[in-house]
Design a protein around this motif. Structure first.
Motif, PDB file in Angstrom:
ATOM      1  N   ILE A 215     -32.599 -52.257  63.854  1.00  0.00           N
ATOM      2  CA  ILE A 215     -33.381 -51.031  64.019  1.00  0.00           C
ATOM      3  C   ILE A 215     -33.362 -50.574  65.473  1.00  0.00           C
ATOM      4  O   ILE A 215     -33.145 -49.392  65.769  1.00  0.00           O
ATOM      5  CB  ILE A 215     -34.825 -51.264  63.540  1.00  0.00           C
ATOM      6  N   MET A 216     -33.577 -51.500  66.380  1.00  0.00           N
ATOM      7  CA  MET A 216     -33.574 -51.175  67.805  1.00  0.00           C
ATOM      8  C   MET A 216     -32.217 -50.618  68.225  1.00  0.00           C
ATOM      9  O   MET A 216     -32.137 -49.613  68.942  1.00  0.00           O
ATOM     10  CB  MET A 216     -33.933 -52.424  68.614  1.00  0.00           C
ATOM     11  N   ARG A 217     -31.144 -51.238  67.783  1.00  0.00           N
ATOM     12  CA  ARG A 217     -29.797 -50.778  68.158  1.00  0.00           C
ATOM     13  C   ARG A 217     -29.523 -49.374  67.617  1.00  0.00           C
ATOM     14  O   ARG A 217     -28.959 -48.522  68.325  1.00  0.00           O
ATOM     15  CB  ARG A 217     -28.750 -51.760  67.656  1.00  0.00           C
ATOM     16  N   GLN A 218     -29.902 -49.114  66.393  1.00  0.00           N
ATOM     17  CA  GLN A 218     -29.658 -47.790  65.817  1.00  0.00           C
ATOM     18  C   GLN A 218     -30.426 -46.710  66.572  1.00  0.00           C
ATOM     19  O   GLN A 218     -29.902 -45.606  66.785  1.00  0.00           O
ATOM     20  CB  GLN A 218     -30.035 -47.788  64.334  1.00  0.00           C
ATOM     21  N   ALA A 219     -31.653 -47.020  66.958  1.00  0.00           N
ATOM     22  CA  ALA A 219     -32.433 -46.046  67.734  1.00  0.00           C
ATOM     23  C   ALA A 219     -31.764 -45.762  69.076  1.00  0.00           C
ATOM     24  O   ALA A 219     -31.700 -44.605  69.527  1.00  0.00           O
ATOM     25  CB  ALA A 219     -33.847 -46.570  67.948  1.00  0.00           C
ATOM     26  N   MET A 220     -31.259 -46.796  69.719  1.00  0.00           N
ATOM     27  CA  MET A 220     -30.598 -46.626  71.007  1.00  0.00           C
ATOM     28  C   MET A 220     -29.284 -45.852  70.867  1.00  0.00           C
ATOM     29  O   MET A 220     -28.916 -45.062  71.743  1.00  0.00           O
ATOM     30  CB  MET A 220     -30.376 -47.996  71.652  1.00  0.00           C
ATOM     31  N   PHE A 272     -40.469 -40.438  73.880  1.00  0.00           N
ATOM     32  CA  PHE A 272     -39.369 -41.200  73.313  1.00  0.00           C
ATOM     33  C   PHE A 272     -38.839 -40.502  72.053  1.00  0.00           C
ATOM     34  O   PHE A 272     -37.914 -39.698  72.132  1.00  0.00           O
ATOM     35  CB  PHE A 272     -39.827 -42.631  73.023  1.00  0.00           C
ATOM     36  N   ALA A 273     -39.406 -40.795  70.897  1.00  0.00           N
ATOM     37  CA  ALA A 273     -38.915 -40.177  69.665  1.00  0.00           C
ATOM     38  C   ALA A 273     -39.025 -38.656  69.720  1.00  0.00           C
ATOM     39  O   ALA A 273     -38.139 -37.947  69.239  1.00  0.00           O
ATOM     40  CB  ALA A 273     -39.683 -40.726  68.467  1.00  0.00           C
ATOM     41  N   ALA A 281     -32.372 -31.652  67.380  1.00  0.00           N
ATOM     42  CA  ALA A 281     -32.443 -30.316  66.799  1.00  0.00           C
ATOM     43  C   ALA A 281     -31.623 -29.321  67.618  1.00  0.00           C
ATOM     44  O   ALA A 281     -30.945 -28.452  67.053  1.00  0.00           O
ATOM     45  CB  ALA A 281     -33.905 -29.865  66.718  1.00  0.00           C
ATOM     46  N   ARG A 282     -31.670 -29.463  68.938  1.00  0.00           N
ATOM     47  CA  ARG A 282     -30.909 -28.544  69.791  1.00  0.00           C
ATOM     48  C   ARG A 282     -29.415 -28.655  69.535  1.00  0.00           C
ATOM     49  O   ARG A 282     -28.695 -27.649  69.487  1.00  0.00           O
ATOM     50  CB  ARG A 282     -31.192 -28.830  71.268  1.00  0.00           C
ATOM     51  N   HIS A 283     -28.947 -29.892  69.370  1.00  0.00           N
ATOM     52  CA  HIS A 283     -27.503 -30.121  69.237  1.00  0.00           C
ATOM     53  C   HIS A 283     -27.044 -30.252  67.791  1.00  0.00           C
ATOM     54  O   HIS A 283     -25.862 -30.482  67.548  1.00  0.00           O
ATOM     55  CB  HIS A 283     -27.111 -31.377  70.019  1.00  0.00           C
ATOM     56  N   GLY A 284     -27.956 -30.131  66.840  1.00  0.00           N
ATOM     57  CA  GLY A 284     -27.576 -30.266  65.450  1.00  0.00           C
ATOM     58  C   GLY A 284     -27.177 -31.676  65.067  1.00  0.00           C
ATOM     59  O   GLY A 284     -26.294 -31.878  64.228  1.00  0.00           O
ATOM     60  N   VAL A 285     -27.838 -32.677  65.665  1.00  0.00           N
ATOM     61  CA  VAL A 285     -27.528 -34.087  65.424  1.00  0.00           C
ATOM     62  C   VAL A 285     -28.712 -34.746  64.721  1.00  0.00           C
ATOM     63  O   VAL A 285     -29.855 -34.632  65.178  1.00  0.00           O
ATOM     64  CB  VAL A 285     -27.235 -34.818  66.761  1.00  0.00           C
ATOM     65  N   ALA A 286     -28.449 -35.445  63.642  1.00  0.00           N
ATOM     66  CA  ALA A 286     -29.518 -36.135  62.909  1.00  0.00           C
ATOM     67  C   ALA A 286     -30.026 -37.338  63.698  1.00  0.00           C
ATOM     68  O   ALA A 286     -29.247 -38.031  64.353  1.00  0.00           O
ATOM     69  CB  ALA A 286     -29.003 -36.592  61.544  1.00  0.00           C
ATOM     70  N   THR A 287     -31.346 -37.571  63.640  1.00  0.00           N
ATOM     71  CA  THR A 287     -31.962 -38.703  64.349  1.00  0.00           C
ATOM     72  C   THR A 287     -32.910 -39.429  63.386  1.00  0.00           C
ATOM     73  O   THR A 287     -34.121 -39.484  63.623  1.00  0.00           O
ATOM     74  CB  THR A 287     -32.728 -38.210  65.594  1.00  0.00           C
ATOM     75  N   PRO A 288     -32.392 -40.022  62.332  1.00  0.00           N
ATOM     76  CA  PRO A 288     -33.272 -40.586  61.286  1.00  0.00           C
ATOM     77  C   PRO A 288     -34.172 -41.715  61.754  1.00  0.00           C
ATOM     78  O   PRO A 288     -35.325 -41.805  61.309  1.00  0.00           O
ATOM     79  CB  PRO A 288     -32.274 -41.076  60.228  1.00  0.00           C
ATOM     80  N   ILE A 289     -33.678 -42.599  62.632  1.00  0.00           N
ATOM     81  CA  ILE A 289     -34.529 -43.710  63.083  1.00  0.00           C
ATOM     82  C   ILE A 289     -35.670 -43.184  63.943  1.00  0.00           C
ATOM     83  O   ILE A 289     -36.835 -43.589  63.774  1.00  0.00           O
ATOM     84  CB  ILE A 289     -33.701 -44.754  63.861  1.00  0.00           C
ATOM     85  N   TRP A 292     -38.279 -41.522  61.850  1.00  0.00           N
ATOM     86  CA  TRP A 292     -39.137 -42.545  61.227  1.00  0.00           C
ATOM     87  C   TRP A 292     -40.139 -43.102  62.221  1.00  0.00           C
ATOM     88  O   TRP A 292     -41.336 -43.218  61.930  1.00  0.00           O
ATOM     89  CB  TRP A 292     -38.253 -43.652  60.654  1.00  0.00           C
ATOM     90  N   PHE A 293     -39.650 -43.444  63.420  1.00  0.00           N
ATOM     91  CA  PHE A 293     -40.552 -43.932  64.468  1.00  0.00           C
ATOM     92  C   PHE A 293     -41.674 -42.929  64.707  1.00  0.00           C
ATOM     93  O   PHE A 293     -42.854 -43.294  64.791  1.00  0.00           O
ATOM     94  CB  PHE A 293     -39.787 -44.126  65.778  1.00  0.00           C
ATOM     95  N   TYR A 294     -41.291 -41.672  64.883  1.00  0.00           N
ATOM     96  CA  TYR A 294     -42.255 -40.632  65.217  1.00  0.00           C
ATOM     97  C   TYR A 294     -43.366 -40.561  64.166  1.00  0.00           C
ATOM     98  O   TYR A 294     -44.564 -40.559  64.504  1.00  0.00           O
ATOM     99  CB  TYR A 294     -41.529 -39.294  65.319  1.00  0.00           C
ATOM    100  N   GLU A 295     -42.973 -40.505  62.909  1.00  0.00           N
ATOM    101  CA  GLU A 295     -43.958 -40.396  61.831  1.00  0.00           C
ATOM    102  C   GLU A 295     -44.847 -41.627  61.742  1.00  0.00           C
ATOM    103  O   GLU A 295     -46.071 -41.518  61.575  1.00  0.00           O
ATOM    104  CB  GLU A 295     -43.220 -40.178  60.508  1.00  0.00           C
TER     105      GLU A 295
END
Length: 315
Positions: A215-220, A272-273, A281-289, A292-295
């Protein structure tokens, strides 16, 4: 240029960590916390404990005379606006301003308020300091990266280098300080938020409990990809460097975000999140991890103001 008078706004883990070293070097006449009157009274009455030793640093709410040579911002991001107003009377033409805040926005905000020419960049890493009440404990003091935004070695940078040398504060001068800020954001986005959501000390990461290392690696990785789109290239190997540093931290220590969650305080999830979501959102890139952290973190902590985290990231 020589630094004789230092002000610290914020007596959290980092403020106490540096305050302890600086007061031993400059004496109580050379270091002061800056706070409002009620907080100053509390600091003076209770004092602090650092690794079992008493620490007393004077606290002032108004200047004691001349302007300060150096002011360190050691507050949480949501307290930065009030901190800026609090320290204005202490800032003169030659005052150096350094932000110890996480993220990639505080230097710009401080510069807009008080003058970009006063801001010297710094980022800390490797410390495992934990403050509970008036007590700070740490096993690893970490070190600091210092630099000018343009990569030059200015007179004021040399003055801070001399002070840190004298105080025994570990540091490195970095001409690529913007890269260092992004790299630290990548770490914080990974480890702080992973533990804030999963709970537990650094031992959770060390032992890969609940698949924490994945999880940590995917977020990074989400941060690393967005950094490249913002003009900062972070090699994949940098993630492994940060894992080695995290693995060296005291297994029973906790990052500050988890401490905030457990104490029912606001967190720096917007730094962070929140930052990564807005850049995604600015670059049109998904940030699923990070989504999830944010929520999950917002479920655990009080409501947040988005004002700080969104500065410079929503244009």
């Amino acid at each position: 240029m020589r630094i004789n008078q230092v002000g610290i706004v914020g007596a959290g883990a980092l403020g106490l960590l540096l305050g302890e070293r600086l007061v031993k070097t400059l004496g109580p006449e050379g270091v002061q916390f800056i706070a409002d009157e009620s907080r100053c009274r509390r600091y003076e009455q209770t004092g602090f404990q650092v690794n079992g030793q008493a620490l007393r640093i004077p606290c002032v709410s108004a200047p004691r005379g001349k302007y300060l040579d150096l002011i360190l911002f050691a507050v949480k991001s949501y307290d930065l606006p009030s901190a800026l107003e609090l320290i204005r009377p202490f800032v003169g033409p030659e005052t150096i301003l350094m932000s110890l805040l996480n993220g990639i926005s505080s230097e710009e905000i401080i510069g807009e308020a008080l003058g970009a020419e006063k801001v010297l960049y710094t980022v800390g890493q490797g410390m495992d300091a934990t403050r509970v009440g008036q007590t700070l404990n740490y096993t690893v003091p970490g070190f600091w990266r210092l630099g000018e935004a343009d990569g030059t070695e200015s007179e004021r940078l040399q003055a801070v280098v001399a002070l840190y040398d004298q105080a025994g504060i570990a540091f490195e001068v970095c001409p690529d300080i913007r890269y260092q800020l992004w790299s630290k954001l990548m770490l914080n986005t990974g480890v702080n938020q992973t533990l804030a959501v999963l709970g537990g000390s650094y031992r959770v990461i060390h032992e890969n409990q609940n698949d924490s290392r994945r999880i940590m690696r995917q977020a990074m990785e989400e941060v690393r990809k967005l950094a490249a789109l913002e003009g900062v290239t972070i090699p994949e190997a940098e993630i492994d460097v940060w894992f080695r540093i995290v693995d060296s931290l005291g297994p029973d220590q906790q990052p500050s975000m988890l401490q905030d969650v457990e104490a029912g305080r606001q967190t720096e999830v917007e730094l962070f999140a929140g930052t990564i979501r807005r850049l995604g959102a600015r670059h049109g890139v998904a940030t699923p991890i990070n989504d999830w952290f944010y929520e999950e973190i917002l479920k655990k902590s009080p409501p947040h103001s988005e004002g700080f985290g969104s500065r410079g990231l929503t244009d």
